[in-house]
Design an enzyme around this catalytic site. Structure first.
Site, PDB file in Angstrom:
ATOM      1  N   TYR A 102       0.825  -1.213   0.000  1.00 18.39           N
ATOM      2  CA  TYR A 102       0.000   0.000   0.000  1.00 18.39           C
ATOM      3  C   TYR A 102       0.852   1.253   0.000  1.00 18.39           C
ATOM      4  O   TYR A 102       1.900   1.294   0.632  1.00 18.39           O
ATOM      5  CB  TYR A 102      -0.851   0.055   1.275  1.00 18.39           C
ATOM      6  CG  TYR A 102      -1.854  -1.038   1.428  1.00 18.39           C
ATOM      7  CD1 TYR A 102      -3.111  -0.937   0.854  1.00 18.39           C
ATOM      8  CD2 TYR A 102      -1.556  -2.183   2.178  1.00 18.39           C
ATOM      9  CE1 TYR A 102      -4.051  -1.943   1.017  1.00 18.39           C
ATOM     10  CE2 TYR A 102      -2.485  -3.193   2.350  1.00 18.39           C
ATOM     11  CZ  TYR A 102      -3.736  -3.064   1.764  1.00 18.39           C
ATOM     12  OH  TYR A 102      -4.658  -4.054   1.933  1.00 18.39           O
ATOM     13  N   ARG A 104      -0.691   4.481   0.953  1.00 14.68           N
ATOM     14  CA  ARG A 104      -1.934   5.163   1.288  1.00 14.68           C
ATOM     15  C   ARG A 104      -1.783   6.133   2.446  1.00 14.68           C
ATOM     16  O   ARG A 104      -2.715   6.862   2.740  1.00 14.68           O
ATOM     17  CB  ARG A 104      -3.025   4.135   1.581  1.00 14.68           C
ATOM     18  CG  ARG A 104      -2.939   3.500   2.965  1.00 14.68           C
ATOM     19  CD  ARG A 104      -3.778   2.254   3.130  1.00 14.68           C
ATOM     20  NE  ARG A 104      -5.189   2.428   2.816  1.00 14.68           N
ATOM     21  CZ  ARG A 104      -6.089   1.431   2.932  1.00 14.68           C
ATOM     22  NH1 ARG A 104      -5.715   0.235   3.354  1.00 14.68           N
ATOM     23  NH2 ARG A 104      -7.333   1.632   2.628  1.00 14.68           N
ATOM     24  N   ASN A 165     -12.892  -6.967   8.763  1.00 18.56           N
ATOM     25  CA  ASN A 165     -11.809  -6.670   7.820  1.00 18.56           C
ATOM     26  C   ASN A 165     -10.550  -6.161   8.511  1.00 18.56           C
ATOM     27  O   ASN A 165     -10.067  -5.062   8.213  1.00 18.56           O
ATOM     28  CB  ASN A 165     -12.305  -5.629   6.804  1.00 18.56           C
ATOM     29  CG  ASN A 165     -12.253  -6.168   5.393  1.00 18.56           C
ATOM     30  OD1 ASN A 165     -11.356  -6.934   5.047  1.00 18.56           O
ATOM     31  ND2 ASN A 165     -13.209  -5.769   4.579  1.00 18.56           N
ATOM     32  N   ARG A 167      -6.990  -5.194   9.351  1.00 18.60           N
ATOM     33  CA  ARG A 167      -5.752  -4.971   8.603  1.00 18.60           C
ATOM     34  C   ARG A 167      -4.619  -4.748   9.606  1.00 18.60           C
ATOM     35  O   ARG A 167      -4.462  -3.651  10.145  1.00 18.60           O
ATOM     36  CB  ARG A 167      -5.879  -3.749   7.683  1.00 18.60           C
ATOM     37  CG  ARG A 167      -6.855  -3.929   6.541  1.00 18.60           C
ATOM     38  CD  ARG A 167      -6.278  -4.846   5.456  1.00 18.60           C
ATOM     39  NE  ARG A 167      -7.168  -4.937   4.305  1.00 18.60           N
ATOM     40  CZ  ARG A 167      -8.075  -5.893   4.141  1.00 18.60           C
ATOM     41  NH1 ARG A 167      -8.239  -6.836   5.039  1.00 18.60           N
ATOM     42  NH2 ARG A 167      -8.821  -5.918   3.056  1.00 18.60           N
ATOM     43  N   SER A 193     -14.033 -12.998   9.286  1.00 18.44           N
ATOM     44  CA  SER A 193     -13.337 -14.259   9.080  1.00 18.44           C
ATOM     45  C   SER A 193     -13.158 -14.862  10.465  1.00 18.44           C
ATOM     46  O   SER A 193     -13.105 -14.137  11.463  1.00 18.44           O
ATOM     47  CB  SER A 193     -11.966 -14.026   8.454  1.00 18.44           C
ATOM     48  OG  SER A 193     -12.126 -13.492   7.170  1.00 18.44           O
ATOM     49  N   ALA A 228     -18.639 -20.945   4.764  1.00 17.76           N
ATOM     50  CA  ALA A 228     -19.064 -19.930   5.726  1.00 17.76           C
ATOM     51  C   ALA A 228     -20.285 -20.404   6.503  1.00 17.76           C
ATOM     52  O   ALA A 228     -20.950 -21.366   6.106  1.00 17.76           O
ATOM     53  CB  ALA A 228     -19.394 -18.628   4.985  1.00 17.76           C
ATOM     54  N   GLY A 251     -10.337 -10.124  -2.696  1.00 14.07           N
ATOM     55  CA  GLY A 251     -11.664  -9.592  -3.002  1.00 14.07           C
ATOM     56  C   GLY A 251     -12.788 -10.567  -2.711  1.00 14.07           C
ATOM     57  O   GLY A 251     -13.958 -10.194  -2.787  1.00 14.07           O
ATOM     58  N   ASP A 254     -15.143  -9.301   0.052  1.00 14.88           N
ATOM     59  CA  ASP A 254     -16.027  -8.198  -0.334  1.00 14.88           C
ATOM     60  C   ASP A 254     -17.144  -8.702  -1.246  1.00 14.88           C
ATOM     61  O   ASP A 254     -18.300  -8.289  -1.116  1.00 14.88           O
ATOM     62  CB  ASP A 254     -15.222  -7.104  -1.042  1.00 14.88           C
ATOM     63  CG  ASP A 254     -14.088  -6.600  -0.183  1.00 14.88           C
ATOM     64  OD1 ASP A 254     -14.227  -6.604   1.055  1.00 14.88           O
ATOM     65  OD2 ASP A 254     -13.044  -6.222  -0.747  1.00 14.88           O
TER      66      ASP A 254
HETATM   67  P1  ATP Z   1     -10.212 -11.371   1.186  1.00 10.87           P
HETATM   68  O1  ATP Z   1      -9.657 -10.635   2.376  1.00 10.87           O
HETATM   69  O2  ATP Z   1      -9.196 -12.059   0.340  1.00 10.87           O
HETATM   70  O3  ATP Z   1     -11.170 -10.570   0.373  1.00 10.87           O
HETATM   71  P2  ATP Z   1     -11.598 -12.852   3.221  1.00 10.87           P
HETATM   72  O4  ATP Z   1     -10.534 -13.460   4.050  1.00 10.87           O
HETATM   73  O5  ATP Z   1     -12.312 -11.662   3.720  1.00 10.87           O
HETATM   74  O6  ATP Z   1     -11.086 -12.587   1.744  1.00 10.87           O
HETATM   75  P3  ATP Z   1     -12.560 -15.472   2.677  1.00 10.87           P
HETATM   76  O7  ATP Z   1     -13.057 -16.191   3.883  1.00 10.87           O
HETATM   77  O8  ATP Z   1     -11.232 -15.817   2.141  1.00 10.87           O
HETATM   78  O9  ATP Z   1     -12.729 -13.917   2.930  1.00 10.87           O
HETATM   79  O10 ATP Z   1     -13.595 -15.684   1.494  1.00 10.87           O
HETATM   80  C1  ATP Z   1     -14.942 -15.263   1.587  1.00 10.87           C
HETATM   81  C2  ATP Z   1     -15.825 -16.269   0.940  1.00 10.87           C
HETATM   82  O11 ATP Z   1     -15.479 -16.399  -0.454  1.00 10.87           O
HETATM   83  C3  ATP Z   1     -15.711 -17.676   1.522  1.00 10.87           C
HETATM   84  O12 ATP Z   1     -16.568 -17.829   2.619  1.00 10.87           O
HETATM   85  C4  ATP Z   1     -16.124 -18.525   0.332  1.00 10.87           C
HETATM   86  O13 ATP Z   1     -17.527 -18.584   0.237  1.00 10.87           O
HETATM   87  C5  ATP Z   1     -15.582 -17.739  -0.850  1.00 10.87           C
HETATM   88  N1  ATP Z   1     -14.247 -18.278  -1.177  1.00 10.87           N
HETATM   89  C6  ATP Z   1     -13.053 -17.921  -0.652  1.00 10.87           C
HETATM   90  N2  ATP Z   1     -12.057 -18.691  -1.146  1.00 10.87           N
HETATM   91  C7  ATP Z   1     -12.644 -19.562  -2.003  1.00 10.87           C
HETATM   92  C8  ATP Z   1     -12.158 -20.628  -2.836  1.00 10.87           C
HETATM   93  N3  ATP Z   1     -10.876 -20.954  -2.871  1.00 10.87           N
HETATM   94  N4  ATP Z   1     -13.063 -21.298  -3.590  1.00 10.87           N
HETATM   95  C9  ATP Z   1     -14.375 -20.971  -3.580  1.00 10.87           C
HETATM   96  N5  ATP Z   1     -14.887 -19.993  -2.812  1.00 10.87           N
HETATM   97  C10 ATP Z   1     -14.042 -19.299  -2.026  1.00 10.87           C
END
Ligand code: ATP
Length: 312
Positions: A102, A104, A165, A167, A193, A228, A251, A254
């Protein structure tokens, strides 16, 4: 008034083809968690307003132009004459591991203040206010903007969604906890998460008991490729991730939130909301870019097509 209001920082996003130190070509787009969510919702046909501050520079123009092109309302945004639009650089290292850098600090986006939050509510309260734990980490002004928006949304009867989220680059778990926990009585929906739960819940305490006790009505926990879960005080539903070829996982979170909020706006039940969220999350990981691959409403069913299908 709009379906969803969100506020935060959007940056110019450079995406490299390989290690940055080797130079070479970069592609240019925009990124920012709240902007990604706004685009995801607009693609699905909901009205979404994103509020932020951009620089009086070409990259700021790119941010606003892209959001406008995606149908996101940017009418409450302001331009900071003396601060540049922030940058984020994605550097793919190995397989699906990406390094993010970043630029920023001191950016235009961090000039967000309560004034923008107030202007954001012109035309009435939205149905949903979406905030993330990134914005309050950007400084006192952005924190004031989030606090103000949450209070105003609550007073206007909007559903308030908080995506933790976390960071670690911006602040510690302790500082995030001290800032975000006081918002919980005004938050209806928490998205986190699994590894982010310590921001909102003390070690050893039960996350659901704690969050429901604080007044939250719905808790959604993401587990990446493992799917999830969504919880209300009397119902829990789990969904596996949808199987897709993983191209770029940045992403996903999001996109997931955009799908979840879309389901909420459509009046879907808990399972329906979570189904749409894992679907939009899967679209994000199956395409390059934070938001570029997100589905339109007509495309939501595409992942059910047999592999190798050609759309004619
Ligand atoms: P990021 O910070 O990268 O945006 P995150 O950590 O906030 O992601 P994740 O839990 O990684 O969120 O992903 C959110 C959702 O996206 C998961 O609950 C799942 O439904 C979908 N997802 C993530 N990774 C995968 C994958 N490898 N294959 C299919 N679906 C996925």
């Amino acid at each position: 008034s709009v379906d969803v209001l969100t506020l935060g920082e959007a940056m110019a996003a450079f995406r490299a083809g390989g290690p940055l130190r080797l130079g070479g070509q970069l592609s240019l787009s925009i990124a920012g968690a709240e902007a990604n969510v706004a685009i995801g919702l607009a693609r699905l046909g909901h009205s979404a307003r994103w509020v932020g501050v951009t620089g009086a520079d070409e990259l700021g123009a790119l941010v606003l132009r892209t959001l406008r092109a995606e149908g996101v309302d940017v009418s409450a945004c302001t331009v900071a004459p003396e601060a540049p639009t922030g940058l984020i650089i994605f550097e793919p290292r190995v397989a699906d591991l990406t390094r993010v850098t970043y630029y920023r600090s001191g950016s235009a986006g961090s000039r967000l203040s309560a004034a923008e939050a107030v202007a954001a509510f012109e035309g009435g309260a939205p149905r949903v206010l979406h905030v993330t734990g990134i914005t309050p980490a950007l400084g006192d002004g952005p924190l004031a903007a989030v606090t103000r928006a949450v209070a105003q949304a609550k007073a206007g009867g909007a559903t308030v969604c908080l995506d933790v989220n976390h960071r670690a680059r911006l602040w510690s778990v302790e500082r995030a906890a001290a800032t975000l926990r006081p918002l919980l009585p005004s938050v209806d929906l928490v998205v986190a998460s699994e590894d982010e739960l310590p921001v909102l819940v003390d070690a050893g305490a039960d996350p659901l008991t704690t969050l429901f006790g604080a007044g939250v009505g719905e808790v959604v926990v993401k587990r990446g490729g493992d799917g999830a879960s969504a919880h209300t005080p009397n119902l829990t539903v789990d969904r596996p991730a949808r199987r897709v070829p993983v191209v770029d996982t940045v992403g996903a979170g999001d996109a997931f939130v955009a799908g979840y909020l879309s389901g909420l706006l459509d009046g879907l039940d808990l399972i329906g909301r979570l189904d749409r969220a894992v679907t939009t999350g899967a679209f994000a990981v199956a395409a390059r870019g934070d938001w570029e691959g997100l589905p339109t409403r007509a495309e939501l069913g595409l992942l059910d097509a047999v592999p190798g299908t050609t759309i004619r």
